[in-house]
Design an enzyme around this catalytic site. Structure first.
Site, PDB file in Angstrom:
ATOM      1  N   ASP A 279     -41.115  56.015  25.809  1.00  0.00           N
ATOM      2  CA  ASP A 279     -42.390  55.940  26.022  1.00  0.00           C
ATOM      3  C   ASP A 279     -42.506  56.841  27.342  1.00  0.00           C
ATOM      4  O   ASP A 279     -41.802  57.720  27.513  1.00  0.00           O
ATOM      5  CB  ASP A 279     -42.639  54.422  26.585  1.00  0.00           C
ATOM      6  CG  ASP A 279     -44.095  54.314  26.550  1.00  0.00           C
ATOM      7  OD1 ASP A 279     -44.969  55.375  26.448  1.00  0.00           O
ATOM      8  OD2 ASP A 279     -44.558  52.932  26.224  1.00  0.00           O
ATOM      9  N   TRP A 280     -43.716  57.020  27.569  1.00  0.00           N
ATOM     10  CA  TRP A 280     -44.283  58.190  28.676  1.00  0.00           C
ATOM     11  C   TRP A 280     -43.635  57.878  29.867  1.00  0.00           C
ATOM     12  O   TRP A 280     -43.616  56.949  30.372  1.00  0.00           O
ATOM     13  CB  TRP A 280     -45.711  57.801  28.968  1.00  0.00           C
ATOM     14  CG  TRP A 280     -46.502  58.724  29.746  1.00  0.00           C
ATOM     15  CD1 TRP A 280     -46.483  58.932  31.233  1.00  0.00           C
ATOM     16  CD2 TRP A 280     -47.248  59.948  29.587  1.00  0.00           C
ATOM     17  NE1 TRP A 280     -47.116  59.812  31.663  1.00  0.00           N
ATOM     18  CE2 TRP A 280     -47.784  60.504  30.849  1.00  0.00           C
ATOM     19  CE3 TRP A 280     -48.206  60.360  28.359  1.00  0.00           C
ATOM     20  CZ2 TRP A 280     -48.770  61.396  31.115  1.00  0.00           C
ATOM     21  CZ3 TRP A 280     -48.864  61.082  28.174  1.00  0.00           C
ATOM     22  CH2 TRP A 280     -49.496  61.718  29.718  1.00  0.00           C
TER      23      TRP A 280
END
Ligand code: BGC
Length: 747
Positions: A279-280
């Site tokens: 994820d980011w």
């Protein structure tokens, strides 16, 4: 079917399998050929994903050098094409970029939020919605979406419940598979197909206290029984191309560094050969979590953990080379990750043509897309109350007061994750009611409150006057889009601002009141339900929410949605979900509530069962609940056998009768309860559902085929098996009101 046809079918399917095997081998040999030519730097580049929101002048050069393998959030198809040119024609090996975007519930034509879509119990509609989103997004050069989110969510405080399919594992499995199929289409190489991403792997929805990004403590067995199945189905049944690791640490191990889950479960057990993307920033965040000393260790644990592509935090680019030189990382690990990335690029056909045809006729906001979005919205609405058949509005109604901050809120009705939807293209209930029924009905509009958090009551008197003049009040309340979604968690999930006071004031006018709630989560609206004559839950319904509401209110269509998540009465009841495990002292519905406790009552005089003194046990609305304008009756439940083996299929029939006045769709739900197992078992579990449309007075014998293998669960020995014993089978219109029969699974 005659013999010739059968032979022909066998030959065709044989040839199809042969063809797909040959294609697979072609792809694998192309990957190996390319890999052999790549430098370590170029390989690391494929594992590096960057944010394209504010591109700098350096970007084309970085792409030409092979430093970047994928990007998200690029503003325009023209820019996508020019960056693809840098990659395809101007880099040493001509490896195209993968362009990603969060296309969550629609691209331009916004569909209801996923939680609303789940309320439709209609996987075909969900698949169509994703197909439409893929078509629209791919026109802009996007070939990878970070959806569907399939996190099981039993906590409405968590803002991302809006993005989920709710609390039930089986429903989430079905919806996840449908959405993946919609995004990916029949063939990934079709330019209108986009790769899907099963996220967030895993247990992210179990965040402690419903606070986003928070730790989770889900034991392996519960992971396997509750949280993992939608991922497994999305991968095995729908060939979901990618998986995203979640932000949370489960039992202390961050998802982006969890070798057991990423390697053993995902790769070895499920045979996943797609991309695992972080994820980011979640690789770097392992430092913040205290799981890694510094960014270098984060890169090491991320790569060794099994994350192929790092989203935005750049530690792979910065440290992999050194880690290899130091012998901490193996070249093979890098090669495997790069294989996964190249495989998807080949499958998407990007090596043949990475460009987007900007001049092609656009399908964005086409009438078919808008019609599908309208139908999806209609099917997502859940009728929670309808006293004295207040709805549908009768044709005797001449004057209608439209009140409330959500009646004309084009931005907010699109809900969370609306990067590309446009408020100017959104049709609100106010607009649609005026347009569709403005000739026959007089509408008086008074907002009352300017937005959902507004506390200024200066306009209450105008709203009350409008209500007094009207035959019925339509009160639109709820949550603005910003109050749900990522990082937008709430400790109180009530109506914000002075909305509840507005509702109370309007109820005092005596004019019948329909309350329509637009929200990204279940809200605690017990009091508001009591004060309203009818309540329709709209979630955040998207671009076509307005016309859908108008048709439902005037009876042109009939509500059919059912709740994909339990509604608590009080926030303190959370987590509250229908399929909880049995307890030794269950609530028995005759508990003494706080108001009835005598003074100086003796310690044990209230009995001892599992409930709250102040809230009792029951939820506000159970999972699967939802009314219609008509009524349905269930009878004559018949099982094809009362004793079966674990490989049998049970045929279940039930008579469903439309006992009311409207043609309508009922969502029949089939639950089973395993009465004793090697571990304590849920009180019931959804195992199937069907949407059946009946005319008034019509009866239909509805048939379910239930393979006994669907009763399998991860048991005391951590094996997935069907344990023999007694089961209840229940069918009904919600999880609480069911007809029941018993059956046995033999040894
Ligand atoms: C979210 C992901 C999303 C990613 C990229 C993260 O903050 O958790 O669901 O796909 O951002 O925008």
């Amino acid at each position: 079917m005659n013999n010739l046809k059968v032979i022909l079918l066998i030959v065709i399917s044989f040839l199809t399998i042969e063809k797909s095997n040959a294609q697979k081998m072609d792809v694998e040999s192309s990957i190996e050929e390319l890999l052999a030519k790549m430098t370590l730097f170029e390989k690391i580049g494929q594992m590096n994903q960057v944010n394209g929101r504010n591109p700098t002048d350096k970007l084309p050069g970085q792409i030409r050098s092979g430093e970047i393998g994928s990007m998200l959030n690029i503003g325009s198809p023209e820019l996508v094409n020019s960056l693809q040119k840098n990659a395809k024609e101007e880099s040493r090996l001509g490896i195209p970029l993968l362009i990603a975007r969060d296309v969550i519930h629609g691209f331009k034509t916004m569909f209801p939020i996923p939680l609303g879509q789940a309320a439709s119990f209609n996987p075909e509609m969900v698949e169509l919605g994703a197909r439409i989103a893929a078509k629209e997004a791919s026109e802009k050069g996007i070939r990878w979406t970070f959806a569907p989110m399939m996190d099981i969510s039993r906590d409405a405080r968590w803002g991302r419940i809006a993005e989920s399919f709710g609390e039930d594992t089986y429903l989430a499995e079905i919806m996840a598979v449908a959405m993946v199929k919609g995004f990916q289409g029949k063939d990934l190489s079709n330019p209108s197909s986009i790769a899907a991403c099963a996220k967030h792997f895993v247990a992210y929805g179990a965040a402690e206290g419903g606070r986003d990004y928070n730790s989770t403590y889900v034991p392996e067995r519960q992971l396997r029984n509750v949280y993992l199945p939608p991922f497994e189905k999305a991968i095995r049944e729908a060939n979901c191309a990618t998986v995203m690791t979640s932000f949370n640490a489960n039992n202390g191990i961050p998802a982006s560094g969890n070798e057991f889950l990423l390697k053993n479960v995902l790769r070895k057990e499920w045979g996943f050969d797609g991309i695992v993307v972080s994820d980011w920033g979640s690789i770097k965040e392992m430092v913040q979590m205290g799981f890694c000393e510094d960014d270098k260790e984060a890169a090491l644990k991320g790569v060794n953990g099994g994350v192929d592509v790092e989203m935005t935090s750049g530690t792979y680019l910065a440290y992999i080379e050194t880690l290899i030189a130091e012998g901490k990382l193996q070249q093979k690990t890098i090669d495997d990750a790069v294989r996964n990335v190249l495989r998807l690029k080949f499958k998407l056909g990007l090596f043949d043509n990475p460009y987007t045809d900007i001049k092609a006729k656009s399908s964005i906001y086409s009438p078919e897309h808008l019609q599908a979005a309208k139908q999806a919205a209609e099917e997502s609405f859940v009728l929670l109350k309808n006293k004295n058949n207040t709805l549908p509005l009768s044709n005797k109604i001449k004057t209608v007061a439209i009140i409330g901050p959500m009646a004309d809120a084009p931005h907010d009705q699109m809900g969370t994750w609306t990067f590309d939807g446009e408020k100017a293209m959104t049709q609100t209930p106010l607009q649609a009611l005026r347009k569709q029924y403005g000739k026959e009905v007089k509408f008086i509009y008074e907002q009352g409150l300017a937005f959902s958090r507004d506390t200024l009551k200066v306009n209450f008197s105008k709203a009350i006057d409008a209500a007094k003049q009207a035959d019925v009040v339509l009160l639109f309340v709820g949550e603005e889009a910003i109050l749900s979604g990522e990082a937008h968690c709430l400790a109180e999930i009530n109506l914000k601002g002075a909305q509840s006071e507005l509702l109370e004031a309007l109820s005092k006018t005596g004019t019948p009141m329909v309350t329509l709630v637009m929200a990204g989560r279940p809200l605690t609206i017990d009091k508001e339900i009591k004060l309203s004559d009818a309540v329709l839950y709209l979630w955040h319904p998207g671009t076509m929410g307005g016309p859908a509401v108008a048709d439902i209110l005037f009876g042109k269509s009939v509500p059919s949605g059912k709740l994909p998540v339990t509604f608590p009465k009080y926030v303190g009841q959370i987590p509250v979900y229908y399929n909880h495990d049995r307890v030794g002292r269950p609530a028995h519905k005759k508990e003494t509530l706080i108001k009835d406790i005598p003074l100086e009552a003796k310690q044990s005089s209230l009995g001892a069962s599992s409930y709250y003194l102040d809230a009792g046990f029951d939820a506000l609305f159970d999972f699967g609940y939802g009314l219609s304008y008509t009524t349905f009756e269930y009878s004559n439940l018949v099982l094809s056998a009362d004793s079966l083996s674990s490989s049998d299929v049970l045929t279940v029939t039930v008579d469903l009768k439309n006992t009311g006045k409207y043609q309508a769709t009922e969502i029949l739900q089939l639950y089973t309860a395993d009465l004793a197992g090697s571990i304590a078992r849920p009180i019931k579990e959804l195992k199937d559902f069907k949407r059946i449309n009946l005319k008034p007075g019509e009866t239909q014998k509805v048939t379910f085929k239930l393979p006994m293998e669907r009763l399998a669960f991860w048991n005391i020995d951590n094996k997935k098996i069907v344990e023999p014993g007694k089961f209840n089978l229940m069918v009904g219109g919600n999880s609480n009101e069911v007809v029941t029969k018993e059956f046995i699974v033999r040894q």
